[in-house]
Design an enzyme around this catalytic site. Structure first.
Site, PDB file in Angstrom:
ATOM      1  N   TYR A 116     -14.793  45.572  -1.161  1.00 32.55           N
ATOM      2  CA  TYR A 116     -15.005  44.690  -0.010  1.00 32.55           C
ATOM      3  C   TYR A 116     -13.756  43.849   0.258  1.00 32.55           C
ATOM      4  O   TYR A 116     -13.339  43.665   1.402  1.00 32.55           O
ATOM      5  CB  TYR A 116     -16.188  43.750  -0.273  1.00 32.55           C
ATOM      6  CG  TYR A 116     -17.552  44.398  -0.234  1.00 32.55           C
ATOM      7  CD1 TYR A 116     -18.037  44.986   0.934  1.00 32.55           C
ATOM      8  CD2 TYR A 116     -18.379  44.389  -1.348  1.00 32.55           C
ATOM      9  CE1 TYR A 116     -19.305  45.556   0.979  1.00 32.55           C
ATOM     10  CE2 TYR A 116     -19.648  44.952  -1.317  1.00 32.55           C
ATOM     11  CZ  TYR A 116     -20.101  45.538  -0.151  1.00 32.55           C
ATOM     12  OH  TYR A 116     -21.349  46.103  -0.105  1.00 32.55           O
TER      13      TYR A 116
ATOM     14  N   GLU B 178     -28.192  43.414   4.516  1.00 30.43           N
ATOM     15  CA  GLU B 178     -27.336  44.094   3.537  1.00 30.43           C
ATOM     16  C   GLU B 178     -28.195  44.684   2.428  1.00 30.43           C
ATOM     17  O   GLU B 178     -29.049  44.003   1.854  1.00 30.43           O
ATOM     18  CB  GLU B 178     -26.316  43.109   2.950  1.00 30.43           C
ATOM     19  CG  GLU B 178     -25.439  43.669   1.846  1.00 30.43           C
ATOM     20  CD  GLU B 178     -24.718  44.951   2.225  1.00 30.43           C
ATOM     21  OE1 GLU B 178     -24.830  45.940   1.468  1.00 30.43           O
ATOM     22  OE2 GLU B 178     -24.066  44.970   3.293  1.00 30.43           O
TER      23      GLU B 178
ATOM     24  N   MET C  77     -31.420  48.617   6.335  1.00 37.29           N
ATOM     25  CA  MET C  77     -31.657  48.345   7.763  1.00 37.29           C
ATOM     26  C   MET C  77     -32.667  49.312   8.369  1.00 37.29           C
ATOM     27  O   MET C  77     -33.366  48.977   9.331  1.00 37.29           O
ATOM     28  CB  MET C  77     -30.334  48.415   8.532  1.00 37.29           C
ATOM     29  CG  MET C  77     -29.722  49.804   8.620  1.00 37.29           C
ATOM     30  SD  MET C  77     -28.116  49.835   9.435  1.00 37.29           S
ATOM     31  CE  MET C  77     -27.035  49.269   8.125  1.00 37.29           C
TER      32      MET C  77
ATOM     33  N   TYR D  69     -11.141  42.719  12.212  1.00 35.14           N
ATOM     34  CA  TYR D  69     -12.115  41.651  12.470  1.00 35.14           C
ATOM     35  C   TYR D  69     -11.752  40.814  13.687  1.00 35.14           C
ATOM     36  O   TYR D  69     -12.639  40.265  14.345  1.00 35.14           O
ATOM     37  CB  TYR D  69     -12.299  40.800  11.210  1.00 35.14           C
ATOM     38  CG  TYR D  69     -12.901  41.621  10.095  1.00 35.14           C
ATOM     39  CD1 TYR D  69     -14.206  42.106  10.204  1.00 35.14           C
ATOM     40  CD2 TYR D  69     -12.152  41.975   8.974  1.00 35.14           C
ATOM     41  CE1 TYR D  69     -14.758  42.902   9.218  1.00 35.14           C
ATOM     42  CE2 TYR D  69     -12.692  42.772   7.985  1.00 35.14           C
ATOM     43  CZ  TYR D  69     -13.998  43.234   8.107  1.00 35.14           C
ATOM     44  OH  TYR D  69     -14.533  44.033   7.133  1.00 35.14           O
TER      45      TYR D  69
ATOM     46  N   GLU E  57     -20.192  47.774  10.864  1.00 34.46           N
ATOM     47  CA  GLU E  57     -18.916  48.423  10.522  1.00 34.46           C
ATOM     48  C   GLU E  57     -19.209  49.540   9.519  1.00 34.46           C
ATOM     49  O   GLU E  57     -18.853  49.475   8.355  1.00 34.46           O
ATOM     50  CB  GLU E  57     -17.892  47.423   9.982  1.00 34.46           C
ATOM     51  CG  GLU E  57     -18.353  46.533   8.855  1.00 34.46           C
ATOM     52  CD  GLU E  57     -17.203  45.730   8.253  1.00 34.46           C
ATOM     53  OE1 GLU E  57     -16.048  46.194   8.328  1.00 34.46           O
ATOM     54  OE2 GLU E  57     -17.464  44.661   7.687  1.00 34.46           O
TER      55      GLU E  57
ATOM     56  N   GLU F 292     -19.576  58.257   7.200  1.00 35.25           N
ATOM     57  CA  GLU F 292     -20.320  57.336   6.333  1.00 35.25           C
ATOM     58  C   GLU F 292     -21.722  57.087   6.906  1.00 35.25           C
ATOM     59  O   GLU F 292     -22.376  56.107   6.586  1.00 35.25           O
ATOM     60  CB  GLU F 292     -19.539  56.031   6.131  1.00 35.25           C
ATOM     61  CG  GLU F 292     -18.267  56.249   5.305  1.00 35.25           C
ATOM     62  CD  GLU F 292     -17.484  54.974   5.023  1.00 35.25           C
ATOM     63  OE1 GLU F 292     -18.038  53.869   5.245  1.00 35.25           O
ATOM     64  OE2 GLU F 292     -16.334  55.072   4.574  1.00 35.25           O
TER      65      GLU F 292
ATOM     66  N   GLY G  36     -31.996  44.315   2.035  1.00 31.05           N
ATOM     67  CA  GLY G  36     -32.755  45.549   2.202  1.00 31.05           C
ATOM     68  C   GLY G  36     -32.033  46.533   3.095  1.00 31.05           C
ATOM     69  O   GLY G  36     -31.005  46.225   3.709  1.00 31.05           O
TER      70      GLY G  36
ATOM     71  N   PHE H 128     -10.905  45.596   2.212  1.00 32.07           N
ATOM     72  CA  PHE H 128     -11.174  45.795   3.640  1.00 32.07           C
ATOM     73  C   PHE H 128     -11.176  44.472   4.413  1.00 32.07           C
ATOM     74  O   PHE H 128     -10.810  44.427   5.583  1.00 32.07           O
ATOM     75  CB  PHE H 128     -12.501  46.526   3.836  1.00 32.07           C
ATOM     76  CG  PHE H 128     -12.481  47.934   3.314  1.00 32.07           C
ATOM     77  CD1 PHE H 128     -11.420  48.777   3.606  1.00 32.07           C
ATOM     78  CD2 PHE H 128     -13.504  48.426   2.522  1.00 32.07           C
ATOM     79  CE1 PHE H 128     -11.385  50.080   3.133  1.00 32.07           C
ATOM     80  CE2 PHE H 128     -13.476  49.734   2.041  1.00 32.07           C
ATOM     81  CZ  PHE H 128     -12.412  50.560   2.349  1.00 32.07           C
TER      82      PHE H 128
END
Length: 633
Positions: A320, A388, A416, A330, A431, A440, A414, A323
């Protein structure tokens, strides 16, 4: 072998004959050279292996290894095959003598532990030479690299007879001259089955081939470049310099970290040989500086990585973090949310209209922060849900909410696709894109979540398209081949994609669009399986080793992100390209059409790609049924 410190140019001196090796090495070191290219046997000593009395001549065959320390032999000397050796001669006696002499020289170079051994290619047919070399490589366990010295243009292609200022005709015959030496090299490395110990040492002449031919050479495993002193011009102060065309080639070779070798006699009598090195150092210091993307990618060039599977695996904190450092991504997301809020909320409603914004796959919170900044910039009110599935990242999100965000943000732990949203969203932000756009599983994730988007709701991103381009790269072909795993099919490594910072490669044609996805998906029956047939024209003789994959995305209206070479978002480094290899290199002729078929398949549990080349020849279908690679849903 000695390499340059930091950004220093690594350079060697090529000599035809050495009387006292230690003295010559010392003199070269004083001039600033890092290594010496020299014959291991006296260049005029033609050994006899079959006839007496010469066969039994007493005395040493060459100088003793005791003249230098083992460390010096291992790091400072590049051996050279004797010029008189002709292993592909049609005269049987010459061929047999040459075979024995070459074997002797190869064995002695292995005994010395030389870092590299130089072998010239002088003709198209080098079949016997390749057989001798590959046998030598397979028999021993030595670490020597073999540099094949190949001129960029064959000697009889040099254009000495051109009249100054006369226009050059580019007929088919003229262009074939540029192809000749590359064909020597390609045939040789093919006979040696792309062995990783065999690399290229190009010889740069006064005349250079056309730009697209040079680009093809730059896709080959070049380890060294020979610069004859005769190609240097003299400036007003008497120093050696190169033409602008040669300088541009040198700049490209710097990027490949090629070592340079100065050959030929001294042509600038008032200056020492080191003036040639000083000029190369000057070029190095004045070469175009690396951009932000190149700086970030340093050390990752041509390094194969498995694509992330964030849907199936929980990412680590450091992943994380990498990125989140992207300075471009962003800010573009912030701009997209900003424009979307201005479009959805009129000025007169900015105090009363609260937009529901859901960040799907919130990670450690960068998109939440970007959305909050956008709302502040637009002077609009938003309520944020941060969804998430990674329970470890949720801890970070809860920390943000407690310390910074407050009640404006609700953190949801949880998947989505399974979350029962308490209200519908005006905007969903995600993203979930990979190097190939959909790899992905962004389509499956967003399709599964769009039921809690309002009918007039907006998805950021709104669409994305993958792109493919045919490439040639010996380096990447060998890297993929080396990924063979013990308990898998011996060719399974060619049936999976790799994320890679493409570096030592040649793109054969411009990328073409492959698959496009739109969100929200308004289709009556949602089907994310895809098929496409792409055709590319190839403008020169080359070899196809696989396909480079890219993507671009429309976040919102005119706010975009792209990793396609011609439209790459400046400074963005979140994604490297993706590589789809093929099992067997496919030779291509100038004017050929490459036709590739690509499929995106889904069985409800997994997604995978299948691909095949159908022109100019047919390859096998790669990865049928996802047997070697799948992406878990």
């Amino acid at each position: 072998m000695a390499a340059g410190d930091g950004g220093r140019v690594s350079s060697g001196r090529d000599v035809a004959c050495v009387t006292e090796v230690a003295d010559t090495l010392g003199a070269m070191a004083n001039q600033g050279f890092d290594f010496l290219c020299m014959p291991i046997f006296h260049p005029r000593f033609k050994r006899e292996f079959y006839k007496e009395p010469a066969k039994s001549r007493p005395g040493p065959q060459t100088r003793s290894d005791l003249l230098l320390s083992g460390r010096d032999w291992n790091t400072l000397i590049v051996g050279k095959l004797s010029d008189w050796i002709k292993t592909d001669s049609e005269v049987s006696r010459i061929r047999k003598t040459s075979e024995a002499a070459m074997q002797q020289e190869l064995n002695f170079s292995a005994y010395l532990g030389l870092p590299a051994f130089l072998i010239p290619l002088k003709q198209e047919d080098n079949s016997n030479l390749s057989r001798l070399l590959i046998n030598h490589i397979h028999v021993g366990h030595h670490s020597t690299m073999f540099w094949m010295r190949v001129p960029l243009m064959a000697p009889n292609d040099l254009r000495d007879d051109l009249i100054e200022n006369e226009p050059i005709s580019l007929s088919e015959e003229d262009n074939s001259g540029e192809e000749r030496t590359w064909i020597w090299w390609h045939n040789f490395r093919s006979l040696c089955d792309y062995n990783k110990k065999i690399a290229l040492a190009i010889e740069i002449g006064a005349d250079l081939p056309s730009g697209h031919v040079i680009d093809r050479w730059l896709g080959e495993p070049i380890k060294a470049a020979f610069l004859p002193t005769s190609i240097f011009l003299t400036n007003k102060k008497g120093f050696p310099v190169l033409t602008k065309v040669h300088q541009r080639l040198i700049f490209k070779l710097f990027k490949l970290e090629v070592q340079f070798v100065i050959s030929g006699s001294h042509h600038h009598s008032e200056k020492d040989l080191c003036s040639y090195l000083q000029y190369l150092e000057y070029l190095s210091q004045n070469s175009p500086p690396p951009n932000a993307y190149e700086m970030f990618a340093k050390g990752y060039e041509d390094y194969l990585q498995s694509p992330l599977q964030p849907l199936m695996d929980n990412l680590e904190s450091q992943t994380y973090e990498v990125f989140e450092k992207d300075p471009v991504k962003y800010s573009q997301y912030q701009q997209a949310v900003y424009k979307c809020l201005l479009d959805r909320v009129p000025e007169e409603e900015k105090e009363t209209n609260i937009q529901i914004l859901m960040v799907l796959g919130a990670g450690r919170g960068p998109l939440v922060n970007a959305s909050l900044r956008a709302a502040k910039q637009a002077e609009r009110k938003i309520k944020v849900y941060a969804v998430e599935k990674n329970p470890n990242a949720v801890i970070t999100l809860e920390g943000w909410r407690y310390e910074e965000w407050g009640s404006q943000v609700t953190v949801v732990s949880g998947d989505m696709r399974e979350w029962k949203a308490p209200e519908k969203a005006d905007i969903i932000v995600s993203e979930l894109l990979g190097s190939f756009g959909d790899n992905e599983l962004s389509p499956e994730c967003l399709d599964g979540a769009q039921h809690f988007l309002k009918d007039d709701g907006v998805s950021i991103p709104g669409e994305y398209t993958s792109y493919l381009a045919p490439i040639s790269s010996s380096k990447l072909y060998n890297e993929v081949r080396a990924c063979r795993e013990k308990d898998r099919d011996p060719e399974a490594q060619f049936e999976m994609p790799y994320v890679v910072r493409l570096h030592n490669f040649h793109q054969l044609s411009d990328p073409l669009p492959c698959f496009t996805f739109h969100h929200p998906n308004k289709d009556d029956v949602i089907d994310n399986n895809r098929y496409c047939c792409l055709q590319y024209r190839v403008d020169l003789n080359t070899v196809l080793h696989g396909f480079a994959g890219y993507f671009n995305t429309v976040l919102y209206k005119d706010v975009t992100l792209s990793i396609c070479p011609e439209s790459h978002s400046p400074g963005m480094f979140s994604w490297f390209p993706i590589l789809f290899p093929i099992k067997q290199p496919i030779p291509m002729r100038e004017g050929d059409t490459v036709c590739v078929r690509f499929w995106r398949c889904n069985n409800g549990k997994k997604v995978w790609y299948e691909w095949a080349v159908t022109s100019p020849v047919c390859s096998a279908i790669h990865n049928p049924t996802g047997r070697s690679y799948t992406i878990g849903l």
